[in-house]
Design an enzyme around this catalytic site. Structure first.
Site, PDB file in Angstrom:
ATOM      1  N   ASP A 143     -16.618  65.180 -39.194  1.00 50.99           N
ATOM      2  CA  ASP A 143     -16.234  66.410 -38.490  1.00 50.99           C
ATOM      3  C   ASP A 143     -15.518  65.980 -37.210  1.00 50.99           C
ATOM      4  O   ASP A 143     -15.541  64.799 -36.837  1.00 50.99           O
ATOM      5  CB  ASP A 143     -17.479  67.247 -38.147  1.00 50.99           C
ATOM      6  CG  ASP A 143     -17.126  68.542 -37.409  1.00 50.99           C
ATOM      7  OD1 ASP A 143     -16.166  69.214 -37.810  1.00 50.99           O
ATOM      8  OD2 ASP A 143     -17.787  68.866 -36.400  1.00 50.99           O
ATOM      9  N   SER A 144     -14.946  66.953 -36.519  1.00 53.99           N
ATOM     10  CA  SER A 144     -14.311  66.641 -35.237  1.00 53.99           C
ATOM     11  C   SER A 144     -15.358  66.297 -34.168  1.00 53.99           C
ATOM     12  O   SER A 144     -15.051  65.609 -33.211  1.00 53.99           O
ATOM     13  CB  SER A 144     -13.497  67.847 -34.776  1.00 53.99           C
ATOM     14  OG  SER A 144     -14.347  68.976 -34.693  1.00 53.99           O
ATOM     15  N   TYR A 172     -10.364  70.216 -33.278  1.00 54.62           N
ATOM     16  CA  TYR A 172      -9.305  70.227 -34.297  1.00 54.62           C
ATOM     17  C   TYR A 172      -8.750  71.651 -34.475  1.00 54.62           C
ATOM     18  O   TYR A 172      -7.628  71.834 -34.897  1.00 54.62           O
ATOM     19  CB  TYR A 172      -9.868  69.784 -35.652  1.00 54.62           C
ATOM     20  CG  TYR A 172     -10.058  68.291 -35.844  1.00 54.62           C
ATOM     21  CD1 TYR A 172      -9.942  67.384 -34.794  1.00 54.62           C
ATOM     22  CD2 TYR A 172     -10.346  67.793 -37.111  1.00 54.62           C
ATOM     23  CE1 TYR A 172     -10.133  66.028 -34.992  1.00 54.62           C
ATOM     24  CE2 TYR A 172     -10.529  66.429 -37.325  1.00 54.62           C
ATOM     25  CZ  TYR A 172     -10.428  65.560 -36.266  1.00 54.62           C
ATOM     26  OH  TYR A 172     -10.607  64.220 -36.474  1.00 54.62           O
ATOM     27  N   GLY A 173      -9.601  72.620 -34.158  1.00 57.99           N
ATOM     28  CA  GLY A 173      -9.297  74.010 -34.511  1.00 57.99           C
ATOM     29  C   GLY A 173      -8.082  74.613 -33.851  1.00 57.99           C
ATOM     30  O   GLY A 173      -7.599  75.652 -34.286  1.00 57.99           O
ATOM     31  N   CYS A 187     -15.991  69.721 -42.087  1.00 55.17           N
ATOM     32  CA  CYS A 187     -15.193  70.402 -41.073  1.00 55.17           C
ATOM     33  C   CYS A 187     -14.288  71.364 -41.822  1.00 55.17           C
ATOM     34  O   CYS A 187     -13.520  70.941 -42.697  1.00 55.17           O
ATOM     35  CB  CYS A 187     -14.359  69.379 -40.300  1.00 55.17           C
ATOM     36  SG  CYS A 187     -13.158  70.104 -39.178  1.00 55.17           S
ATOM     37  N   ASN A 188     -14.392  72.628 -41.504  1.00 59.22           N
ATOM     38  CA  ASN A 188     -13.568  73.619 -42.210  1.00 59.22           C
ATOM     39  C   ASN A 188     -12.097  73.459 -41.861  1.00 59.22           C
ATOM     40  O   ASN A 188     -11.235  73.554 -42.730  1.00 59.22           O
ATOM     41  CB  ASN A 188     -14.027  75.029 -41.848  1.00 59.22           C
ATOM     42  CG  ASN A 188     -15.365  75.375 -42.464  1.00 59.22           C
ATOM     43  OD1 ASN A 188     -15.430  76.068 -43.469  1.00 59.22           O
ATOM     44  ND2 ASN A 188     -16.440  74.895 -41.885  1.00 59.22           N
ATOM     45  N   GLU A 228     -20.400  72.889 -28.154  1.00 58.22           N
ATOM     46  CA  GLU A 228     -20.274  71.515 -27.626  1.00 58.22           C
ATOM     47  C   GLU A 228     -20.872  71.428 -26.211  1.00 58.22           C
ATOM     48  O   GLU A 228     -21.301  70.364 -25.795  1.00 58.22           O
ATOM     49  CB  GLU A 228     -18.810  71.058 -27.628  1.00 58.22           C
ATOM     50  CG  GLU A 228     -18.220  70.834 -29.028  1.00 58.22           C
ATOM     51  CD  GLU A 228     -18.649  69.516 -29.702  1.00 58.22           C
ATOM     52  OE1 GLU A 228     -18.992  68.549 -28.991  1.00 58.22           O
ATOM     53  OE2 GLU A 228     -18.625  69.461 -30.958  1.00 58.22           O
ATOM     54  N   CYS A 240     -16.940  77.424 -39.976  1.00 54.15           N
ATOM     55  CA  CYS A 240     -16.820  76.311 -39.041  1.00 54.15           C
ATOM     56  C   CYS A 240     -18.211  75.705 -38.963  1.00 54.15           C
ATOM     57  O   CYS A 240     -19.205  76.445 -38.812  1.00 54.15           O
ATOM     58  CB  CYS A 240     -16.375  76.810 -37.663  1.00 54.15           C
ATOM     59  SG  CYS A 240     -16.427  75.497 -36.409  1.00 54.15           S
ATOM     60  N   THR A 241     -18.283  74.390 -39.069  1.00 58.02           N
ATOM     61  CA  THR A 241     -19.604  73.763 -39.140  1.00 58.02           C
ATOM     62  C   THR A 241     -20.331  73.763 -37.790  1.00 58.02           C
ATOM     63  O   THR A 241     -21.504  73.423 -37.729  1.00 58.02           O
ATOM     64  CB  THR A 241     -19.495  72.334 -39.700  1.00 58.02           C
ATOM     65  OG1 THR A 241     -18.494  71.629 -38.960  1.00 58.02           O
ATOM     66  CG2 THR A 241     -19.127  72.361 -41.164  1.00 58.02           C
ATOM     67  N   HIS A 242     -19.647  74.166 -36.730  1.00 56.60           N
ATOM     68  CA  HIS A 242     -20.347  74.322 -35.447  1.00 56.60           C
ATOM     69  C   HIS A 242     -21.181  75.612 -35.417  1.00 56.60           C
ATOM     70  O   HIS A 242     -22.148  75.710 -34.663  1.00 56.60           O
ATOM     71  CB  HIS A 242     -19.345  74.393 -34.288  1.00 56.60           C
ATOM     72  CG  HIS A 242     -18.804  73.067 -33.841  1.00 56.60           C
ATOM     73  ND1 HIS A 242     -17.934  72.320 -34.597  1.00 56.60           N
ATOM     74  CD2 HIS A 242     -19.019  72.360 -32.695  1.00 56.60           C
ATOM     75  CE1 HIS A 242     -17.623  71.218 -33.925  1.00 56.60           C
ATOM     76  NE2 HIS A 242     -18.265  71.211 -32.787  1.00 56.60           N
TER      77      HIS A 242
HETATM   78  N1  DGL Z   1     -16.435  71.996 -36.873  1.00 62.74           N
HETATM   79  C1  DGL Z   1     -15.088  72.136 -37.228  1.00 62.74           C
HETATM   80  C2  DGL Z   1     -14.832  73.154 -38.301  1.00 62.74           C
HETATM   81  O1  DGL Z   1     -15.651  73.301 -39.147  1.00 62.74           O
HETATM   82  C3  DGL Z   1     -14.019  72.121 -36.221  1.00 62.74           C
HETATM   83  C4  DGL Z   1     -14.261  72.462 -34.830  1.00 62.74           C
HETATM   84  C5  DGL Z   1     -13.058  72.074 -33.996  1.00 62.74           C
HETATM   85  O2  DGL Z   1     -12.883  70.878 -33.802  1.00 62.74           O
HETATM   86  O3  DGL Z   1     -12.297  72.970 -33.584  1.00 62.74           O
HETATM   87  O4  DGL Z   1     -13.841  73.795 -38.333  1.00 62.74           O
END
Ligand code: DGL
Length: 266
Positions: free
Chosen positions: A9-10, A41-42, A72-73, A151, A183-185
């Site tokens: 993931d990011s 990454y988003g 990571c989506n 985060e 999003c995995t967050h």
């Molecule tokens: N956790 C990531 C996802 O599932 C990305 C979060 C990010 O880096 O913006 O999209």
């Protein structure tokens, strides 16, 4: 076969997936990569996200992995069609997440997708859901402030609730009861989201859907670990080392021990 499962993931988000998988597959070893030096990454372009993703897949492949998981989506949207990377099975979160959401929605057929700007802009969920069931109605919402809140550890907090109220207004008004946490967050914000959307909302999370997908892959391929789990290792590698990450990662993975974080260069 005792090689491990590579997962990335990011940042912290993929740990919500790693935790579920580590508990579901107690004999397996894992190698996690959090690209925190380049988070988020988003808000990046598909080209940049793909470039980062390829570097990470190469790194994980070199760690002797038997399966690669994009936890990571945002990164999954740019590897949507690929089922393997240089001969190693590659799982993404979008396809199994869409399938699980359709089952959860049943006859209702209204599904909301929450995600980063990159994920929502790609329409990867809407396209996949409609390909699986043309009658489905999809409401997509980008929630760019959620990742920084996670985060920073601002969870179960009035600020997060206010932000969620702003993003989720339409879903709340339309009483949509199946919501993909794209999003995995976002599973970290589970209780903030439930507070706004109601306790009866069904949240579809990447960890659960990936665990079903991985179980299926093991069932088909004979690549499950043969050990009794005693020698299992959970490595957490990151591209930048901060006390802050270490503290939050330990909290997030609790009670699974993660050992010493490894700083790596891709
Ligand atoms: N956790 C990531 C996802 O599932 C990305 C979060 C990010 O880096 O913006 O999209």
């Amino acid at each position: 076969m005792n090689s491990s499962i590579g997962i990335f993931d990011s940042g912290l988000g993929g740990l919500t997936v790693l935790k579920v998988l580590a508990q579901k597959f107690p004999h397996e070893s894992f190698c996690y990569l959090g690209d925190i030096a380049r988070l988020p990454y988003g808000n990046k372009s598909p080209e940049t996200i793909r470039k980062y993703g390829l570097q990470i897949l190469k790194f994980l492949k070199a760690q002797n992995v038997k399966v690669l998981i994009i936890a990571c989506n945002s990164a999954s949207t740019v590897f949507l069609e690929e089922r393997e990377f240089e001969g190693i099975p590659l799982l993404n979160v979008i396809v199994p997440g869409s399938r699980a959401a359709l089952v959860a929605a049943g006859m209702d057929k209204r599904i909301a997708v929450l995600g980063t700007s990159a994920t929502i802009r790609s329409h990867a969920y809407a396209t996949t859901l409609k390909a699986l069931d043309s009658a489905v109605e999809v409401t997509e919402t980008a929630c760019p402030l959620f990742v920084p809140l996670v985060e920073e550890g601002v969870v179960e907090d009035p600020i997060t609730e206010l932000v969620a109220l702003r993003y989720l207004q339409k879903i709340k008004q339309q009483k949509i009861k199946t919501v993909i946490l794209g999003c995995t967050h976002y599973p970290v914000l589970r209780s903030d989201l439930r507070k706004v959307l109601g306790q009866d909302v069904q949240l579809v999370e990447s960890g659960e859907v990936l665990s079903a997908e991985l179980g299926q892959l093991f069932g088909n391929g004979g690549i499950e670990a043969s050990s009794d789990g005693h020698g299992r290792q959970i490595r957490v590698c990151i591209t930048d080392l901060t006390d802050h990450f270490e503290r939050l990662a330990t909290q997030l993975m609790d009670p699974e021990p993660i050992g010493r974080l490894e700083k790596v260069v891709l």
